[in-house]
Design an enzyme around this catalytic site. Structure first.
Site, mmCIF file in Angstrom:
data_model
loop_
_atom_site.group_PDB
_atom_site.id
_atom_site.type_symbol
_atom_site.label_atom_id
_atom_site.label_comp_id
_atom_site.label_asym_id
_atom_site.label_seq_id
_atom_site.Cartn_x
_atom_site.Cartn_y
_atom_site.Cartn_z
ATOM 1 N N GLY A 17 83.416 103.365 8.915
ATOM 2 C CA GLY A 17 82.785 102.850 7.707
ATOM 3 C C GLY A 17 81.484 102.055 8.126
ATOM 4 O O GLY A 17 81.065 101.859 9.344
ATOM 5 N N HIS A 20 76.194 96.732 5.397
ATOM 6 C CA HIS A 20 74.562 96.625 5.402
ATOM 7 C C HIS A 20 74.089 96.468 6.779
ATOM 8 O O HIS A 20 73.010 97.213 7.173
ATOM 9 C CB HIS A 20 74.248 95.492 4.545
ATOM 10 C CG HIS A 20 72.910 95.374 4.282
ATOM 11 N ND1 HIS A 20 72.208 96.293 3.614
ATOM 12 C CD2 HIS A 20 71.811 94.669 4.414
ATOM 13 C CE1 HIS A 20 70.882 96.080 3.380
ATOM 14 N NE2 HIS A 20 70.762 94.942 4.172
ATOM 15 N N GLY A 22 75.870 96.569 9.688
ATOM 16 C CA GLY A 22 76.969 97.225 10.839
ATOM 17 C C GLY A 22 77.613 98.312 10.595
ATOM 18 O O GLY A 22 77.429 98.788 9.369
ATOM 19 N N ASP A 134 83.357 88.622 1.065
ATOM 20 C CA ASP A 134 83.249 89.986 1.001
ATOM 21 C C ASP A 134 84.609 90.611 0.727
ATOM 22 O O ASP A 134 84.822 91.736 1.393
ATOM 23 C CB ASP A 134 82.545 90.361 2.224
ATOM 24 C CG ASP A 134 81.901 91.859 1.998
ATOM 25 O OD1 ASP A 134 81.522 92.603 2.812
ATOM 26 O OD2 ASP A 134 81.991 92.344 0.725
HETATM 27 N N1 LIG Z 1 90.861 101.850 10.550
HETATM 28 C C1 LIG Z 1 90.532 100.861 10.894
HETATM 29 N N2 LIG Z 1 91.358 100.302 11.964
HETATM 30 N N3 LIG Z 1 90.671 99.163 12.691
HETATM 31 C C2 LIG Z 1 89.646 98.690 11.740
HETATM 32 C C3 LIG Z 1 88.726 97.707 11.575
HETATM 33 C C4 LIG Z 1 87.874 97.617 10.707
HETATM 34 C C5 LIG Z 1 87.614 98.662 9.720
HETATM 35 C C6 LIG Z 1 86.689 98.703 8.624
HETATM 36 C C7 LIG Z 1 86.395 97.388 8.123
HETATM 37 C C8 LIG Z 1 85.726 97.330 6.888
HETATM 38 C C9 LIG Z 1 85.136 98.395 6.459
HETATM 39 N N4 LIG Z 1 84.253 98.100 5.231
HETATM 40 S S1 LIG Z 1 82.708 98.544 5.345
HETATM 41 O O1 LIG Z 1 82.578 98.493 3.610
HETATM 42 O O2 LIG Z 1 82.696 100.031 5.532
HETATM 43 C C10 LIG Z 1 81.839 97.529 6.122
HETATM 44 C C11 LIG Z 1 81.692 96.325 5.380
HETATM 45 C C12 LIG Z 1 80.971 95.182 6.308
HETATM 46 C C13 LIG Z 1 80.614 95.614 7.577
HETATM 47 C C14 LIG Z 1 80.994 97.042 7.951
HETATM 48 CL CL1 LIG Z 1 80.117 97.276 9.752
HETATM 49 C C15 LIG Z 1 81.617 97.970 7.328
HETATM 50 C C16 LIG Z 1 85.398 99.379 7.075
HETATM 51 C C17 LIG Z 1 86.180 99.793 8.139
HETATM 52 C C18 LIG Z 1 88.413 99.717 9.832
HETATM 53 C C19 LIG Z 1 89.452 99.778 10.908
#
Ligand SMILES: Nc1n[nH]c2ccc(-c3ccc(NS(=O)(=O)c4cccc(Cl)c4)cc3)cc12
Length: 288
Positions: A17, A20, A22, A134
């Site tokens: 994922g 903005h 990271g 968020d």
């Molecule tokens: N599958 C997983 N295992 N552990 C995780 C930790 C965080 C995430 C994660 C958490 C959030 C998102 N949402 S996101 O909208 O992609 C996002 C929002 C804010 C900052 C970032 Cl770097 C990414 C995308 C992935 C996924 C996993």
């Protein structure tokens, strides 16, 4: 120290994922270099122009201090030249709710169980005087078919005792369709604005994150003069006219009422996560 991860043993697998500031990536941490290592989720800042923003250190300290079954587990950090550059979290193979719901036929009972678990994680966060800022289906992760966890704390802020609001000057692409009206108008964030975002997250769960019913799509559809440009001002006008996201198909009346309580114009009128947990507990009895 198991919380220290050495960059040289992290083998990149795939992206999980992107936000903005990271991105989250799946890595195999394989110190034995024989493929027997463990899969971990790694969050890193996008811009690595040398200096590490103190907000990033704060985010890592916050996740490190949280222990709850509905919050993704902190595993450690990866440092470079003595500076923390990557946050290591447990890996949940089923990914975010936003990806899971459209591909798994969940009944109402399961949706309500997930909604209740999000409230439990958020109640814990609020009990430590943190606001999330968020909360959305994309930031909720699926451990298994009976357990979800809040997975990102990038915008989380501490609200000092005695304070009610946290004011920020707006940064990049804010998730405006998940923002309470006072956040859009005055950048005033509070425990009550997290409740508004939970209402939008509940809407996403009840629509099974169907893209055609997503908050941005539905707010555009509601905008007068369909081809106009959706701006924050247009969204504020809609909300001031008491326009809200529509009732999802097959959504029980009680759920519509709950969402509308979360979207009350007056923050003081919105329920607490404690209240929502009790409501879900009671409503779920009628589904079992
Ligand atoms: N599958 C997983 N295992 N552990 C995780 C930790 C965080 C995430 C994660 C958490 C959030 C998102 N949402 S996101 O909208 O992609 C996002 C929002 C804010 C900052 C970032 Cl770097 C990414 C995308 C992935 C996924 C996993």
């Amino acid at each position: 120290d198991p919380s220290v991860f050495h960059k040289r043993y992290l083998k990149k697998m795939r992206d999980l994922g992107e936000g903005h500031f990271g991105k989250v990536t799946l890595y195999l941490y394989d110190p034995a270099n024989d493929g027997t290592g463990e899969l971990v989720a790694v969050k890193a800042l996008k811009q690595d122009n040398g200096h590490v923003p103190e907000g990033w250190i704060k985010e890592i300290e916050i996740l490190k201090s949280l222990y709850h079954s509905n919050i993704v587990k902190y595993k450690g950090c990866c440092t470079e030249l003595g500076q923390v550059v990557q946050l290591i979290m447990e890996y949940l193979p089923l990914g975010s709710l936003q990806k899971y719901l459209p591909t798994h036929k969940l009944g109402m009972s399961r949706c309500l169980m997930f909604a209740q678990q999000i409230c439990q994680g958020m109640e814990y966060l609020h009990s430590k005087r943190y606001i999330h800022r968020d909360l959305a289906a994309r930031n909720v992760l699926v451990e298994n078919e009976s357990l979800v966890k809040i997975g990102d704390f990038g915008l989380t802020k501490y609200i000092p005792e005695g304070e009610i609001y946290y004011r920020v000057r707006e940064d990049g692409d804010s998730p405006v369709f998940w923002y309470a009206i006072e956040c859009l108008k005055e950048s005033k964030f509070s425990f009550s604005s997290d409740i508004w975002s939970f209402g939008v997250t509940l809407y996403e769960i009840l629509t099974r994150c169907d893209h055609r019913q997503s908050p941005p799509v539905k707010f555009f559809e509601m905008m007068d003069g369909a081809q106009g440009q959706m701006t924050v001002m247009v969204l504020i006008k809609q909300l001031e006219k008491q326009q809200r996201l529509p009732r999802p198909k097959d959504c029980p009346h009680e759920m519509k009422m709950l969402m509308e309580q979360c979207w009350a114009a007056d923050p003081a009128q919105r329920p607490s996560f404690r209240y929502l947990i009790e409501k879900f507990e009671a409503i779920r009895q009628t589904y079992d």
